[in-house]
Motif scaffolding. Structure first.
Motif, PDB file in Angstrom:
ATOM      1  N   GLU A 126       1.505  61.171  46.975  1.00  0.00           N
ATOM      2  CA  GLU A 126       0.109  61.450  46.830  1.00  0.00           C
ATOM      3  C   GLU A 126      -0.856  60.280  47.530  1.00  0.00           C
ATOM      4  OE1 GLU A 126      -3.075  62.343  43.245  1.00  0.00           O
ATOM      5  OE2 GLU A 126      -1.044  62.020  42.748  1.00  0.00           O
ATOM      6  N   ARG A 127      -1.956  60.779  48.231  1.00  0.00           N
ATOM      7  CA  ARG A 127      -2.922  60.007  48.615  1.00  0.00           C
ATOM      8  C   ARG A 127      -4.414  60.316  48.213  1.00  0.00           C
ATOM      9  NH1 ARG A 127      -0.478  56.907  53.126  1.00  0.00           N
ATOM     10  NH2 ARG A 127       1.526  57.983  53.872  1.00  0.00           N
ATOM     11  N   ASN A 128      -5.173  59.415  48.377  1.00  0.00           N
ATOM     12  CA  ASN A 128      -6.932  59.692  47.969  1.00  0.00           C
ATOM     13  C   ASN A 128      -7.514  60.037  49.225  1.00  0.00           C
ATOM     14  OD1 ASN A 128      -7.247  57.379  49.558  1.00  0.00           O
ATOM     15  ND2 ASN A 128      -7.809  56.196  47.816  1.00  0.00           N
ATOM     16  N   LEU A 156      -1.452  56.957  46.610  1.00  0.00           N
ATOM     17  CA  LEU A 156      -1.690  56.716  45.200  1.00  0.00           C
ATOM     18  C   LEU A 156      -0.319  56.602  44.502  1.00  0.00           C
ATOM     19  CD1 LEU A 156      -4.652  59.246  44.891  1.00  0.00           C
ATOM     20  CD2 LEU A 156      -4.811  56.907  44.684  1.00  0.00           C
ATOM     21  N   ARG A 157       0.599  57.414  44.724  1.00  0.00           N
ATOM     22  CA  ARG A 157       1.924  57.577  44.027  1.00  0.00           C
ATOM     23  C   ARG A 157       3.015  57.733  45.226  1.00  0.00           C
ATOM     24  NH1 ARG A 157       2.425  62.456  40.149  1.00  0.00           N
ATOM     25  NH2 ARG A 157       1.619  63.650  41.911  1.00  0.00           N
TER      26      ARG A 157
END
Length: 573
Positions: free
Chosen positions: A10-12, A18-19
């Motif tokens: 997961e990215r912003n 992010l994860r």
């Protein structure tokens, strides 16, 4: 050590993670396995010879060390049975025990003889391990081995030197002693006789001194060969030390007299073998040997006892004039004990100053006047009184005590000369004569020692007369001439003692700077009754006068002897 692996899940909106998800793996065991494999590869390629076979003994892999040791390449060995290395030196019992150990214990280790590709048989130190599968069954065999040829040769060399004489190849003292002890046991068991012949090369030291130790060793080697050629095949020869050899004879006749005849026959055969010169690489040397014989039977004796008895017989043979054979007699033990007692007494006598010098006048035959004196050594023992020089001088020479004793005599005579010079006695006297042992004369520093004593006592060297025997002339001829010339140059008078008893001739004496010739008393004793002695003395006196030598007769005891010597022109007695 760990190995990590993961990914972003997961990215912003700006793209930053992010994860994440991932794993860490512990690879410590794997790293060790890789290290072990690399080490095993190095050992396999560069360590001991290794051969791997299947359960049936068929070779499936070898390393380079195997090829270097056996001569078989990998291509030549793989696919063949490991038995291609069998040497044929081991019996069935060896292989039975070998396989029993390997199959029951899973490992065998030991020394084994194998055969190289070229046919050479060699020793290995080998370890064989059986590999088993999951169910305990044998799947392979791994053999690791090293060639121990050099180690075996070194061990054999050490063992050889422990039992054999390195120079001659004969038994040494240790192995001979063992063989003699066994021979004694056999002689007692079967009631037979045996014998020892103890042999010593006459004047071997002169060979070493004249030609050097290399030639001396070559001579010893040839003597050993000569002994082997002349003894029986069942006899045992050994070199004990130096120029001493000993021979063991077994299975001689039970009758002692017959045994003595047999051993004497062999001793004479050996003695006759020395008649011809021994040919060496660069020299031909004529030698003789003295031998002592000891016969033994079934009575209790030790090896040491018998060797001592043979040695005593040898000592007696050498003192009979060398080149002789002597059988051991019980009385020799008493003689040996006396020698030990005399030698011990001599050492104390030197320390306690028990020696004395007497001076025997030398008289001019023409007018009866004293012209000189000869020093005579006497030993005054505190308990036994005066001991004859005939008893103690040979012991002193054999033991080396003649050197300090001779030095004392020389020094004492120089002091006596100084005393006589101070008191004006040398107005009528010419010299004081000193007897010098051949052993003392042959010392490298003899001339220097004499000159130092002359300087220390401040005497006139022309008053000192040095007497040596004929025997001293015929050994080390050039060295002897050099020494005599040096003494003569210093002003010392030179005399030859006991002339006629040795090997020299008057013509031979011309080679040396001699002043005085002393005729041995053995010729003087019978001149009135023995025409041969009379002729010999006439000849000696006539030729000596022609050579310009001053002649002195020894042992003159009667008027008839004196009259004969005067008529023939002898100068003094």
């Amino acid at each position: 050590d760990t190995r990590s692996k993961g990914k972003v899940i997961e990215r912003n909106q700006n793209g930053f993670a992010l994860r994440m998800v991932g794993v860490n793996i512990d690879i410590t065991a794997m790293k060790k396995t890789e290290s072990d494999l690399r080490l095993a590869a190095v050992v396999f390629e560069e360590g001991e010879a290794v051969v791997i076979t299947d359960k049936d003994g068929t070779i499936i892999r070898v390393n380079p060390a195997f090829t270097r040791t056996t001569g078989y390449s990998a291509a030549e060995a793989i696919g063949r049975k490991a038995s291609l290395l069998k040497s044929g030196r081991h019996d069935e019992q060896f292989y039975k025990e070998f396989w029993d150990t390997l199959l029951t214990r899973g490992r065998w280790q030991g020394e084994i003889w194998n055969k190289r590709k070229n046919g050479d048989i060699y020793p290995e130190w080998e370890t064989i391990t059986a590999l088993r599968g999951a169910y305990g069954e044998i799947t392979h065999f791994i053999a690791c081995f090293i060639d121990i040829t050099e180690r075996k040769e070194a061990e054999a060399r050490v063992n050889y030197l422990a039992h054999y004489d390195e120079l001659t190849g004969l038994y040494n003292r240790t192995l001979f002693h063992e063989q003699l002890s066994k021979a004694l046991t056999r002689a007692k068991r079967i009631a037979c006789s045996g014998a020892l012949i103890f042999l010593d090369i006459d004047r071997f030291k002169s060979v070493n001194d004249t030609y050097g130790h290399t030639v001396g060793n070559e001579l010893l080697t040839q003597v050993a060969k000569l002994l082997i050629q002349n003894i029986r095949t069942e006899d045992t020869a050994a070199r004990l030390c130096g120029d001493e050899f000993i021979i063991l004879l077994e299975n001689l006749d039970r009758d002692k007299d017959e045994a003595i005849l047999a051993v004497n026959k062999l001793a004479l055969k050996i003695s006759n073998a020395f008649i011809k010169p021994i040919a060496l690489k660069q020299h031909e040397i004529l030698i003789s040997a003295s031998m002592g014989i000891c016969v033994f039977q079934s009575y209790p004796s030790t090896a040491n006892d018998l060797i001592k008895q043979a040695d005593m017989a040898l000592y007696s043979a050498k003192h009979k004039g060398r080149n002789s054979i002597q059988l051991f007699e019980p009385g020799m033990e008493e003689t040996a004990l006396q020698r030990i007692e005399i030698e011990s007494g001599l050492r104390f006598a030197l320390l306690n100053k028990e020696f004395e010098l007497f001076f025997q006048p030398q008289i001019n035959i023409a007018d009866g006047k004293i012209i000189g004196a000869e020093s005579l050594l006497r030993w005054k023992h505190p308990q036994k009184g005066f001991i004859s020089p005939a008893k103690f001088i040979p012991v002193a020479e054999d033991s080396g005590l003649i050197l300090p004793l001779g030095a004392w005599v020389l020094e004492s005579c120089c002091k006596q000369i100084r005393n006589w010079e101070k008191n004006g006695l040398f107005q009528g006297l010419k010299t004081l004569s000193v007897n010098i042992s051949a052993i003392q004369f042959n010392q490298a520093n003899f001339v220097g020692t004499v000159l130092e004593m002359i300087d220390a006592t401040e005497i006139n060297p022309k008053h000192l007369e040095i007497e040596i025997t004929e025997g001293a002339l015929i050994t080390h001829v050039e060295e002897t001439r050099y020494k005599l010339e040096a003494l003569k140059k210093a002003g010392i008078r030179i005399a030859i003692d006991d002339f006629g008893t040795g090997y020299s001739s008057l013509a031979y004496l011309k080679r040396f700077p001699i002043d005085v010739l002393k005729i041995d008393q053995s010729f003087i004793r019978d001149i009135s009754t023995d025409s041969n002695d009379a002729v010999i003395i006439k000849t000696i006196i006539g030729m000596a006068k022609n050579l310009g030598l001053y002649v002195i007769a020894e042992g003159v005891e009667t008027e008839a002897q004196l009259e004969f010597l005067n008529d023939e022109g002898c100068a003094a007695y």
